[in-house]
Structure formats: C-alpha cells, structure tokens
Design a protein around this motif. Structure first.
Motif, PDB file in Angstrom:
ATOM      1  N   VAL A  38       0.857  -1.178   0.000  1.00 45.14           N
ATOM      2  CA  VAL A  38       0.000   0.000   0.000  1.00 45.14           C
ATOM      3  C   VAL A  38       0.897   1.233   0.000  1.00 45.14           C
ATOM      4  N   LEU A  39       0.690   2.118  -0.947  1.00 44.33           N
ATOM      5  CA  LEU A  39       1.462   3.353  -1.026  1.00 44.33           C
ATOM      6  C   LEU A  39       0.797   4.392  -0.135  1.00 44.33           C
ATOM      7  N   VAL A  40       1.547   4.892   0.847  1.00 48.34           N
ATOM      8  CA  VAL A  40       1.012   5.855   1.812  1.00 48.34           C
ATOM      9  C   VAL A  40       1.825   7.136   1.663  1.00 48.34           C
ATOM     10  N   SER A  41       1.224   8.153   1.060  1.00 45.01           N
ATOM     11  CA  SER A  41       2.003   9.300   0.637  1.00 45.01           C
ATOM     12  C   SER A  41       1.303  10.628   0.908  1.00 45.01           C
ATOM     13  N   GLY A  42       2.107  11.680   0.986  1.00 41.46           N
ATOM     14  CA  GLY A  42       1.552  13.016   1.010  1.00 41.46           C
ATOM     15  C   GLY A  42       1.139  13.466  -0.377  1.00 41.46           C
ATOM     16  N   ARG A  43       1.557  12.730  -1.394  1.00 43.00           N
ATOM     17  CA  ARG A  43       1.222  13.082  -2.776  1.00 43.00           C
ATOM     18  C   ARG A  43      -0.236  12.772  -3.081  1.00 43.00           C
ATOM     19  N   ASN A  44      -0.702  13.380  -4.169  1.00 39.03           N
ATOM     20  CA  ASN A  44      -2.023  13.083  -4.692  1.00 39.03           C
ATOM     21  C   ASN A  44      -1.955  11.776  -5.490  1.00 39.03           C
ATOM     22  N   LEU A  45      -3.004  11.472  -6.258  1.00 41.60           N
ATOM     23  CA  LEU A  45      -3.118  10.154  -6.883  1.00 41.60           C
ATOM     24  C   LEU A  45      -2.201   9.946  -8.081  1.00 41.60           C
ATOM     25  N   TYR A  46      -1.782  11.005  -8.754  1.00 36.44           N
ATOM     26  CA  TYR A  46      -1.067  10.887 -10.018  1.00 36.44           C
ATOM     27  C   TYR A  46       0.190  10.012  -9.908  1.00 36.44           C
ATOM     28  N   THR A  47       1.093  10.348  -9.016  1.00 37.74           N
ATOM     29  CA  THR A  47       2.359   9.604  -8.913  1.00 37.74           C
ATOM     30  C   THR A  47       2.169   8.167  -8.431  1.00 37.74           C
ATOM     31  N   PRO A  48       1.329   7.894  -7.418  1.00 38.45           N
ATOM     32  CA  PRO A  48       1.090   6.497  -7.051  1.00 38.45           C
ATOM     33  C   PRO A  48       0.585   5.643  -8.214  1.00 38.45           C
ATOM     34  N   MET A  49      -0.218   6.229  -9.092  1.00 41.29           N
ATOM     35  CA  MET A  49      -0.687   5.483 -10.255  1.00 41.29           C
ATOM     36  C   MET A  49       0.471   5.170 -11.212  1.00 41.29           C
ATOM     37  N   LYS A  50       1.411   6.107 -11.324  1.00 38.24           N
ATOM     38  CA  LYS A  50       2.598   5.849 -12.131  1.00 38.24           C
ATOM     39  C   LYS A  50       3.427   4.722 -11.529  1.00 38.24           C
ATOM     40  N   VAL A  51       3.497   4.670 -10.202  1.00 35.74           N
ATOM     41  CA  VAL A  51       4.224   3.585  -9.544  1.00 35.74           C
ATOM     42  C   VAL A  51       3.604   2.238  -9.918  1.00 35.74           C
ATOM     43  N   GLY A  52       2.277   2.173  -9.914  1.00 37.10           N
ATOM     44  CA  GLY A  52       1.599   0.936 -10.308  1.00 37.10           C
ATOM     45  C   GLY A  52       1.947   0.532 -11.723  1.00 37.10           C
ATOM     46  N   GLU A  53       2.058   1.505 -12.615  1.00 33.06           N
ATOM     47  CA  GLU A  53       2.432   1.211 -13.995  1.00 33.06           C
ATOM     48  C   GLU A  53       3.861   0.694 -14.085  1.00 33.06           C
ATOM     49  N   VAL A  54       4.772   1.316 -13.332  1.00 33.65           N
ATOM     50  CA  VAL A  54       6.168   0.880 -13.342  1.00 33.65           C
ATOM     51  C   VAL A  54       6.298  -0.541 -12.802  1.00 33.65           C
ATOM     52  N   LEU A  55       5.523  -0.848 -11.765  1.00 32.07           N
ATOM     53  CA  LEU A  55       5.578  -2.184 -11.167  1.00 32.07           C
ATOM     54  C   LEU A  55       4.771  -3.206 -11.967  1.00 32.07           C
ATOM     55  N   GLY A  56       3.867  -2.723 -12.812  1.00 28.45           N
ATOM     56  CA  GLY A  56       2.991  -3.632 -13.540  1.00 28.45           C
ATOM     57  C   GLY A  56       1.995  -4.307 -12.625  1.00 28.45           C
ATOM     58  N   ARG A  57       1.544  -3.572 -11.603  1.00 25.57           N
ATOM     59  CA  ARG A  57       0.640  -4.129 -10.597  1.00 25.57           C
ATOM     60  C   ARG A  57      -0.499  -3.149 -10.309  1.00 25.57           C
ATOM     61  N   ASP A  58      -1.611  -3.697  -9.819  1.00 27.06           N
ATOM     62  CA  ASP A  58      -2.672  -2.856  -9.274  1.00 27.06           C
ATOM     63  C   ASP A  58      -2.311  -2.567  -7.816  1.00 27.06           C
ATOM     64  N   ILE A  59      -2.135  -1.299  -7.500  1.00 31.44           N
ATOM     65  CA  ILE A  59      -1.648  -0.915  -6.184  1.00 31.44           C
ATOM     66  C   ILE A  59      -2.694  -0.083  -5.457  1.00 31.44           C
ATOM     67  N   ASP A  60      -2.885  -0.356  -4.175  1.00 29.73           N
ATOM     68  CA  ASP A  60      -3.777   0.443  -3.342  1.00 29.73           C
ATOM     69  C   ASP A  60      -3.030   1.672  -2.833  1.00 29.73           C
ATOM     70  N   VAL A  61      -3.799   2.747  -2.576  1.00 25.59           N
ATOM     71  CA  VAL A  61      -3.183   4.034  -2.268  1.00 25.59           C
ATOM     72  C   VAL A  61      -3.879   4.712  -1.096  1.00 25.59           C
ATOM     73  N   ILE A  62      -3.068   5.212  -0.183  1.00 25.17           N
ATOM     74  CA  ILE A  62      -3.534   6.137   0.851  1.00 25.17           C
ATOM     75  C   ILE A  62      -2.819   7.447   0.549  1.00 25.17           C
ATOM     76  N   GLY A  63      -3.569   8.438   0.044  1.00 25.74           N
ATOM     77  CA  GLY A  63      -2.931   9.637  -0.474  1.00 25.74           C
ATOM     78  C   GLY A  63      -3.243  10.891   0.309  1.00 25.74           C
ATOM     79  N   CYS A  64      -2.477  11.932   0.013  1.00 26.98           N
ATOM     80  CA  CYS A  64      -2.623  13.229   0.685  1.00 26.98           C
ATOM     81  C   CYS A  64      -2.687  13.057   2.202  1.00 26.98           C
ATOM     82  N   ASN A  65      -1.743  12.262   2.699  1.00 25.51           N
ATOM     83  CA  ASN A  65      -1.624  12.016   4.150  1.00 25.51           C
ATOM     84  C   ASN A  65      -2.910  11.503   4.787  1.00 25.51           C
TER      85      ASN A  65
END
Length: 295
Positions: free
Chosen positions: A44-71
């Motif tokens: 699970v990506l837990v970030s202060g960032r908004n959704l854009y970059t976590p979605m890019k991470v999922g693309e780089v990993l080739g996985r569907d990734i869950d996100v907790i965003g904007c803290n």
C-alpha cells in the motif's frame, strides 16, 4: 512461502530512495516488491502526494496498487474510494489568508481531487517561481503535474474538493527550521486540522486525516489485523503511522533524528525489509529496536 503481511510504504525518501529519476524505482526495491507480492503480500502506497504519482508507480511495477494519499485524506482500495475527506471551504480560505499574512510562506499549493496540484501565479516572487520551475524539471519521473493559474487556484478555493494544503517556506536550509517552528505554532493555533512538518514545507489535511488514520480505514475495509502491518517512512508526516504501528515501524537511516526516534527499527534501504520478512538461517530473528539493517 505464503505471506499475510501488508507493507504500507511512503514514497519520497523511502520507496524512491535512492532516487532513480528515469526509472523511478531502484532495481533492489523493485526486486523485493516483486518477491513480496508474488508470495501473496500486499503493498500500500502511503504518501503526502495526490493520486497521479502512485498510479505511475503501479504502472512501473505492472501491478494494481492500493493508495492512501494526501496524508490520509483519501484511501483507494481495489479501485474504489474507501475514504475521502475535503476541507470546508470557508476554513480553507481563512486559514490560507491568515497564515499568508502572518508567516513567511513563499508558495501555497492546493492538492485537489480533479486538478492534482494547483498554485497561484500572483503573490509568488519571481525568484521563488523560477526555483520551483527548476525543481520541477529536475524531478523527471517524479514530477507531478501542477497547474499554475490564479483562475484555477481560486476556482478550487471556491468550489473545488481540496484534500490537502501545503505551505512552502523556501529552498534554503534555514527554511527547514522556519517550517518546523511555524508548524509547531500553527498546529496549536488551528486545532481543527492535521499538521505535518515536512522539511521546508508544512502539510495540512482535514481533521482526522493522517497516515495512521488512513491505514486504519484501509485495514477495516479489507478486514486485516493491524499486527500484520509493517510501516516504512522517512519524514514528519510518517510519525503518526510509526506510533500507531510501533512494533513493525521502520524509518530510513537518512531521516532526521527527530523522526527516527519514533520508529522501532532503522533501515538503510526499503528492500532491507527482506531481511525481516525472510530471515536467513544465520540471522533468523527480527531486527532489534533501534538497530540498522545494512546492505
């Protein structure tokens, strides 16, 4: 081996450390993630960032990734929003006006649902604007789309859905101490929001929205026991999850001491968690409190 663990990991300074501005994630971190996910674990990506970059991470990993965003202002699990919280409009406008008037804020950024990040053009010094533009260019794969427009900024303040407000105090080293001191004063003055010090910036989210509360919402939705959770981070906005998941909390070695003291373990690289989850015959026990997992 089967794996029932969940790793909740921060991005900047953690999963993105060491920086890889072209391919985004180091080979060591990616290799560990592939092994962990293939064994049935959850990331699970837990970030202060908004959704854009976590979605890019999922693309780089080739996985569907869950996100907790904007803290913790939003939680996305299985492609569905489990939680969303936005600032009340009048509170946000009043807060920005008062803080901008009384404190040395150089940039104000709004993290919104539909426009990612928005900041004004007016009121931003030419030098500050130039330095920010150079910084954005240097980020390469880590660059977030930012709208720099008075019109868009005030539209979001009046009618938008704002997850997070960020006050940036400058690029010089002195700005770190300024942000830290301002954060301490402001969190006492405005208890109706959550405040996090993040180097030269302060991050503000709606009341009750922090990384640990986001993780709690995620675990409740997915019916996961908190004892199965490992949290990894490096900055002030990670302290809440270090304290909530203390036993399995990991802080990066390069973090400030003021942050590291809140975590049970210290690691040099994110992939050092492999030593914890897959202990060898020679080292078959978890890291002790305060220890450092070296390469």
């Amino acid at each position: 081996m089967g794996m029932d663990k969940v790793i909740c990991v921060d991005l900047d300074g953690t999963l993105f450390y060491p920086p890889r501005r072209v391919k985004m994630i180091s080979d060591g971190n990616k290799k560990f993630i592939d092994r962990f996910l293939d064994d049935g674990g959850r990331l699970v990506l837990v970030s202060g960032r908004n959704l854009y970059t976590p979605m890019k991470v999922g693309e780089v990993l080739g996985r569907d990734i869950d996100v907790i965003g904007c803290n913790g202002s939003f939680v996305l699990s299985g492609g569905h929003y489990v939680k969303e919280a936005f600032f009340e409009k009048e509170f946000a406008k009043s807060l920005i006006k008062e803080v901008g008037r009384e404190f040395p804020v150089r940039l104000t950024m709004l993290f919104t649902k539909h426009r990612n990040i928005v900041m004004p053009l007016s009121g931003v010094g030419s030098w500050t604007g130039f330095c920010y533009s150079v910084y954005q260019l240097s980020q390469m794969a880590y660059r977030d789309p930012v709208i720099r427009s008075d019109k868009a900024y005030y539209e979001e303040l009046e009618k938008g859905e704002i997850y997070k407000i960020m006050f940036f105090f400058g690029i010089a080293g002195a700005a770190i101490e300024t942000a830290k001191n301002c954060n301490k004063e402001l969190r006492e003055r405005y208890p109706g929001a959550e405040w996090s010090w993040c180097r030269q910036a302060i991050e503000i989210t709606p009341a009750g929205c922090s990384k640990d509360s986001g993780i709690a919402s995620y675990l409740e939705y997915n019916k996961i026991d908190k004892d199965n959770v490992l949290v990894v981070g490096d900055s002030g906005n990670d302290i809440s999850m270090f304290e909530a998941y203390q036993k399995n909390s990991f802080c990066m070695e390069h973090s400030p001491d003021a942050v590291k003291k809140h975590a049970a373990h210290v690691v040099k690289r994110f992939y050092d968690l492999e030593k914890y989850l897959y202990p060898s015959e020679e080292s078959n026990k978890p890291l002790e409190k305060g220890s450092t997992a070296k390469q």
